[in-house]
Each structure stands twice: as C-alpha cells, then as structure tokens.
Write a protein that holds these residues in place. Sequence first.
Motif, mmCIF file in Angstrom:
data_model
loop_
_atom_site.group_PDB
_atom_site.id
_atom_site.type_symbol
_atom_site.label_atom_id
_atom_site.label_comp_id
_atom_site.label_asym_id
_atom_site.label_seq_id
_atom_site.Cartn_x
_atom_site.Cartn_y
_atom_site.Cartn_z
ATOM 1 N N ASN A 172 -3.984 13.258 -14.999
ATOM 2 C CA ASN A 172 -2.684 12.788 -15.491
ATOM 3 C C ASN A 172 -1.551 12.936 -14.486
ATOM 4 N N TRP A 173 -1.825 13.527 -13.291
ATOM 5 C CA TRP A 173 -0.791 13.669 -12.282
ATOM 6 C C TRP A 173 -0.793 12.453 -11.373
ATOM 7 N N LEU A 174 0.395 11.923 -11.140
ATOM 8 C CA LEU A 174 0.542 10.767 -10.259
ATOM 9 C C LEU A 174 0.616 11.241 -8.811
ATOM 10 N N LYS A 175 -0.297 10.713 -7.970
ATOM 11 C CA LYS A 175 -0.364 11.122 -6.575
ATOM 12 C C LYS A 175 -0.441 9.902 -5.669
ATOM 13 N N GLU A 219 2.128 10.373 1.519
ATOM 14 C CA GLU A 219 3.194 10.932 0.693
ATOM 15 C C GLU A 219 4.445 10.088 0.846
ATOM 16 N N GLU A 220 4.977 9.609 -0.260
ATOM 17 C CA GLU A 220 6.182 8.800 -0.211
ATOM 18 C C GLU A 220 7.389 9.736 -0.293
ATOM 19 N N LYS A 221 7.913 10.092 0.860
ATOM 20 C CA LYS A 221 9.009 11.059 0.921
ATOM 21 C C LYS A 221 10.301 10.485 0.359
ATOM 22 N N ILE A 222 10.478 9.181 0.571
ATOM 23 C CA ILE A 222 11.682 8.522 0.079
ATOM 24 C C ILE A 222 11.274 7.284 -0.684
ATOM 25 N N ILE A 223 12.211 6.740 -1.421
ATOM 26 C CA ILE A 223 11.956 5.484 -2.125
ATOM 27 C C ILE A 223 12.312 4.335 -1.183
ATOM 28 N N PHE A 224 11.288 3.592 -0.763
ATOM 29 C CA PHE A 224 11.526 2.493 0.150
ATOM 30 C C PHE A 224 12.203 1.330 -0.562
ATOM 31 N N PRO A 254 0.800 -1.237 0.000
ATOM 32 C CA PRO A 254 0.000 0.000 0.000
ATOM 33 C C PRO A 254 0.828 1.281 0.000
ATOM 34 N N PHE A 255 2.045 1.257 0.548
ATOM 35 C CA PHE A 255 2.885 2.448 0.509
ATOM 36 C C PHE A 255 3.287 2.808 -0.925
ATOM 37 N N LYS A 256 3.193 1.843 -1.827
ATOM 38 C CA LYS A 256 3.599 2.068 -3.214
ATOM 39 C C LYS A 256 2.422 2.436 -4.124
ATOM 40 N N LEU A 257 1.215 2.343 -3.603
ATOM 41 C CA LEU A 257 0.041 2.565 -4.448
ATOM 42 C C LEU A 257 -0.141 4.042 -4.783
ATOM 43 N N LYS A 258 -0.582 4.280 -6.009
ATOM 44 C CA LYS A 258 -0.782 5.654 -6.498
ATOM 45 C C LYS A 258 -2.158 5.786 -7.141
ATOM 46 N N ILE A 259 -2.619 7.013 -7.241
ATOM 47 C CA ILE A 259 -3.795 7.331 -8.033
ATOM 48 C C ILE A 259 -3.388 8.360 -9.077
#
Length: 234
Positions: A155-158, A163-168, A146-151
């Motif tokens: 056309n903007w990826l959110k 908010e994923e501040k860093i790349i896990f 779920p931390f990787k899920l986006k909407i």
Amino acid sequence: MKILGIIPARAGSKRIRGKNMKLLCGKPLTQYAIECALSTQLLDSIVVSSDNTKVLELATQFENIIPLRRPDELSTDTASAIDYVKHTLAWMKKNKAQTFDILVIIQPTSPLTSPKDIDTTIRLLLSDDNADSAVSVMRLNQITHPFKLKIIEDNWLKPFLKEEKIIFQANELPDVYARNGAVYAARMSNIEKGIIAGEKCLAYIMPEERSVDINEPIDLEFAEFLLKRKIAHS
C-alpha cells in the motif's frame, strides 16, 4: 529497392474478440490499413497475412492486395512477428518470384496511420545506409513519463525508476519516446538474423493524435472520437 508491405491481421485477440475486423466508423480496422497502404508511394507489393477467413475475404476486394492465409501455428499468441514475416517472404518468392530489400509492417490496430507516416518511415531508413531499421514512435506525455511512474508495495507508493525529489513541471521533463506500434521498416539483413527492429534503428515521430493503438475497447471509442473530429474538420 523493392519494398514489401505486410498487414498482419490474425483472428485471435483476448481483449477484443475479432479485433482486426471490428468496425470503426462503419469500416473494419483492417480496411483502414489496406487503404492506407494502397495510398503510399513506396510500397511495391502489399500482403495481408491472416488466419481469419473474413479478413482474407476483405482483402480480395482490393486490387493490388495479396491475401495470404497464415498457418495456424504462426497465428498463436506466442508466435513472433518474424515468423509470419519469413512465411510471407518465402511465399512471395515461391509463388510470385519476388524478392525484396525492405520489409514494412503496417498494423491494423493503428487505424489513424496516414500514408505519409509509412512513406516517411521508409524514407528515413533509406536515408542512412548505417541504419538497419526504422520505426514509428510517439512522445510520451506527462502522465506516462517514466519519471512519474510509481509502484505500490504493501500500500506504500514508491518510485519505479528514481526518487522524485521535486515535482517536475511538464516543461522540465526530458522528452521520452515509445514505439507506437504503427509502422516498422527493416532491411532484409535484419530479417535474415531473425529480428525486425535492430540495434541501429531510426525513429520517426508520429503525432499523438495519430498514434492510437487499439488494445482495449476504450481505445476503439477514442479512435472513433478522433476520426469523427477529423472528418468534421476536413
């Protein structure tokens, strides 16, 4: 403790027509569930609940399997699992003079489920008097975490959840689980309330390689790949 296993295999399926009788390595999906249930140690009775004549005819080929025709009104897309469960329990009480303490649902759409998966889920429920149910789950991998899920909005990826501040990195993500749909076990107190998996539900973790859930044609192809690999290595 008397334990009833139900294999639900209705005819309707929008994404894969006749899904529960689709062949996997030459054998119908429902047959995998039947053979798996028959190989368990803890199930006292096993019912195949279906509105599909072919499914019911398949069930009659196996000793100790009870084929039960499900009413049409309990076989629609909107009918809930609790409806066919109550129908099965009422039929068993009326026609077999049998009542049960534990109800177990074994899904034909999870053909790689093993008898051990079913028995272990049941034993987990029996091990804790405070539990009202137990279900099989799988750990989500990095892609589906779920931390990787986006909407997408205009056309903007959110982020979907946060908010994923860093790349896990994969090893930094907390373990997250989802029901894999293979096995559900519940006490009769839950069924009487009209629910299956209750608030006090225990989790049996199934390996990812046995957690394939057939919903799309590609799932069937993947299951066949895994099954052929298993046979080749056995």
